[in-house]
Design a protein around this motif. Sequence first.
Motif, PDB file in Angstrom:
ATOM      1  N   GLY A  66      84.670  10.166  24.908  1.00  0.00           N
ATOM      2  CA  GLY A  66      85.156  11.475  24.513  1.00  0.00           C
ATOM      3  C   GLY A  66      84.773  12.631  25.417  1.00  0.00           C
ATOM      4  O   GLY A  66      84.941  13.785  25.044  1.00  0.00           O
ATOM      5  N   VAL A  67      84.281  12.343  26.620  1.00  0.00           N
ATOM      6  CA  VAL A  67      83.979  13.412  27.564  1.00  0.00           C
ATOM      7  C   VAL A  67      85.282  13.764  28.289  1.00  0.00           C
ATOM      8  O   VAL A  67      85.851  12.944  29.000  1.00  0.00           O
ATOM      9  CB  VAL A  67      82.874  13.007  28.561  1.00  0.00           C
ATOM     10  CG1 VAL A  67      82.637  14.114  29.579  1.00  0.00           C
ATOM     11  CG2 VAL A  67      81.588  12.664  27.814  1.00  0.00           C
ATOM     12  N   LEU A  68      85.748  14.988  28.062  1.00  0.00           N
ATOM     13  CA  LEU A  68      87.003  15.446  28.648  1.00  0.00           C
ATOM     14  C   LEU A  68      86.798  16.088  30.009  1.00  0.00           C
ATOM     15  O   LEU A  68      87.669  16.027  30.871  1.00  0.00           O
ATOM     16  CB  LEU A  68      87.672  16.457  27.711  1.00  0.00           C
ATOM     17  CG  LEU A  68      87.948  15.969  26.293  1.00  0.00           C
ATOM     18  CD1 LEU A  68      88.454  17.112  25.426  1.00  0.00           C
ATOM     19  CD2 LEU A  68      88.930  14.814  26.314  1.00  0.00           C
ATOM     20  N   GLY A  69      85.657  16.706  30.198  1.00  0.00           N
ATOM     21  CA  GLY A  69      85.340  17.356  31.462  1.00  0.00           C
ATOM     22  C   GLY A  69      83.841  17.457  31.627  1.00  0.00           C
ATOM     23  O   GLY A  69      83.097  17.551  30.646  1.00  0.00           O
ATOM     24  N   MET A  70      83.403  17.415  32.881  1.00  0.00           N
ATOM     25  CA  MET A  70      81.973  17.521  33.163  1.00  0.00           C
ATOM     26  C   MET A  70      81.802  18.123  34.551  1.00  0.00           C
ATOM     27  O   MET A  70      82.472  17.702  35.500  1.00  0.00           O
ATOM     28  CB  MET A  70      81.315  16.139  33.111  1.00  0.00           C
ATOM     29  CG  MET A  70      79.819  16.143  33.387  1.00  0.00           C
ATOM     30  SD  MET A  70      79.105  14.476  33.358  1.00  0.00           S
ATOM     31  CE  MET A  70      79.019  14.193  31.595  1.00  0.00           C
ATOM     32  N   GLU A  71      80.926  19.115  34.640  1.00  0.00           N
ATOM     33  CA  GLU A  71      80.568  19.724  35.916  1.00  0.00           C
ATOM     34  C   GLU A  71      79.056  19.830  35.972  1.00  0.00           C
ATOM     35  O   GLU A  71      78.411  20.096  34.954  1.00  0.00           O
ATOM     36  CB  GLU A  71      81.178  21.124  36.044  1.00  0.00           C
ATOM     37  CG  GLU A  71      82.691  21.125  36.026  1.00  0.00           C
ATOM     38  CD  GLU A  71      83.265  22.537  36.033  1.00  0.00           C
ATOM     39  OE1 GLU A  71      82.519  23.511  35.764  1.00  0.00           O
ATOM     40  OE2 GLU A  71      84.463  22.666  36.311  1.00  0.00           O
ATOM     41  N   ILE A  72      78.496  19.630  37.169  1.00  0.00           N
ATOM     42  CA  ILE A  72      77.055  19.780  37.371  1.00  0.00           C
ATOM     43  C   ILE A  72      76.856  20.792  38.491  1.00  0.00           C
ATOM     44  O   ILE A  72      77.486  20.683  39.551  1.00  0.00           O
ATOM     45  CB  ILE A  72      76.377  18.442  37.733  1.00  0.00           C
ATOM     46  CG1 ILE A  72      76.561  17.421  36.608  1.00  0.00           C
ATOM     47  CG2 ILE A  72      74.883  18.655  38.030  1.00  0.00           C
ATOM     48  CD1 ILE A  72      76.063  16.023  36.940  1.00  0.00           C
ATOM     49  N   TYR A  73      75.987  21.764  38.239  1.00  0.00           N
ATOM     50  CA  TYR A  73      75.639  22.780  39.215  1.00  0.00           C
ATOM     51  C   TYR A  73      74.150  22.662  39.520  1.00  0.00           C
ATOM     52  O   TYR A  73      73.368  22.248  38.672  1.00  0.00           O
ATOM     53  CB  TYR A  73      75.921  24.185  38.654  1.00  0.00           C
ATOM     54  CG  TYR A  73      77.384  24.423  38.371  1.00  0.00           C
ATOM     55  CD1 TYR A  73      78.201  25.032  39.312  1.00  0.00           C
ATOM     56  CD2 TYR A  73      77.950  24.035  37.156  1.00  0.00           C
ATOM     57  CE1 TYR A  73      79.550  25.251  39.049  1.00  0.00           C
ATOM     58  CE2 TYR A  73      79.288  24.246  36.885  1.00  0.00           C
ATOM     59  CZ  TYR A  73      80.093  24.857  37.837  1.00  0.00           C
ATOM     60  OH  TYR A  73      81.416  25.065  37.579  1.00  0.00           O
ATOM     61  N   ARG A  74      73.773  23.056  40.758  1.00  0.00           N
ATOM     62  CA  ARG A  74      72.374  22.957  41.163  1.00  0.00           C
ATOM     63  C   ARG A  74      71.921  24.248  41.827  1.00  0.00           C
ATOM     64  O   ARG A  74      72.650  24.838  42.622  1.00  0.00           O
ATOM     65  CB  ARG A  74      72.185  21.802  42.147  1.00  0.00           C
ATOM     66  CG  ARG A  74      70.746  21.621  42.607  1.00  0.00           C
ATOM     67  CD  ARG A  74      70.579  20.456  43.569  1.00  0.00           C
ATOM     68  NE  ARG A  74      71.202  20.683  44.865  1.00  0.00           N
ATOM     69  CZ  ARG A  74      70.658  21.401  45.854  1.00  0.00           C
ATOM     70  NH1 ARG A  74      69.472  21.971  45.703  1.00  0.00           N
ATOM     71  NH2 ARG A  74      71.286  21.556  47.001  1.00  0.00           N
ATOM     72  N   LEU A  75      70.719  24.684  41.499  1.00  0.00           N
ATOM     73  CA  LEU A  75      70.026  25.772  42.186  1.00  0.00           C
ATOM     74  C   LEU A  75      68.620  25.261  42.443  1.00  0.00           C
ATOM     75  O   LEU A  75      67.851  25.055  41.493  1.00  0.00           O
ATOM     76  CB  LEU A  75      69.993  27.042  41.334  1.00  0.00           C
ATOM     77  CG  LEU A  75      69.213  28.220  41.945  1.00  0.00           C
ATOM     78  CD1 LEU A  75      69.879  28.707  43.236  1.00  0.00           C
ATOM     79  CD2 LEU A  75      69.109  29.357  40.943  1.00  0.00           C
ATOM     80  N   GLY A  76      68.311  25.018  43.698  1.00  0.00           N
ATOM     81  CA  GLY A  76      67.018  24.418  44.023  1.00  0.00           C
ATOM     82  C   GLY A  76      66.950  23.035  43.398  1.00  0.00           C
ATOM     83  O   GLY A  76      67.788  22.187  43.663  1.00  0.00           O
ATOM     84  N   THR A  77      65.970  22.831  42.538  1.00  0.00           N
ATOM     85  CA  THR A  77      65.842  21.531  41.874  1.00  0.00           C
ATOM     86  C   THR A  77      66.393  21.540  40.452  1.00  0.00           C
ATOM     87  O   THR A  77      66.463  20.498  39.812  1.00  0.00           O
ATOM     88  CB  THR A  77      64.370  21.083  41.820  1.00  0.00           C
ATOM     89  OG1 THR A  77      63.611  22.068  41.114  1.00  0.00           O
ATOM     90  CG2 THR A  77      63.805  20.872  43.218  1.00  0.00           C
TER      91      THR A  77
END
Length: 112
Positions: free
Chosen positions: A38-49
Amino acid sequence: MRYCLALDLKDEPELIAGYEQHHRRIWPEIATHLRAHGVLGMEIYRLGTRMTMLMETDDAVYDAAKMAQAVVDQPKVREWEELMWRFQAPTPWTPAGEKWTPMNKIFDLSAQ
């Protein structure tokens, strides 16, 4: 529903680069697993660690407990999670034994 979760990476540039490389094209079995749960969308963002994941789900299908159980039941999902844990570190606020931790929403412009 929209979820916002946090997780850290180990503070080693080569590990951070490796983590990002793995996420340029995730394994097809992992994409299938996410969509099937049921995951329709996923985004991952990074700042440093520090990483932030935004996840949109279909509430009629999504069940966090069933997704977690898949790590036990599905060898390829377990292999992916074990590989990712080489790069990941819990935040200082993450309960023991957990990874991605829900963040608290403190502001919503649409409510203003």
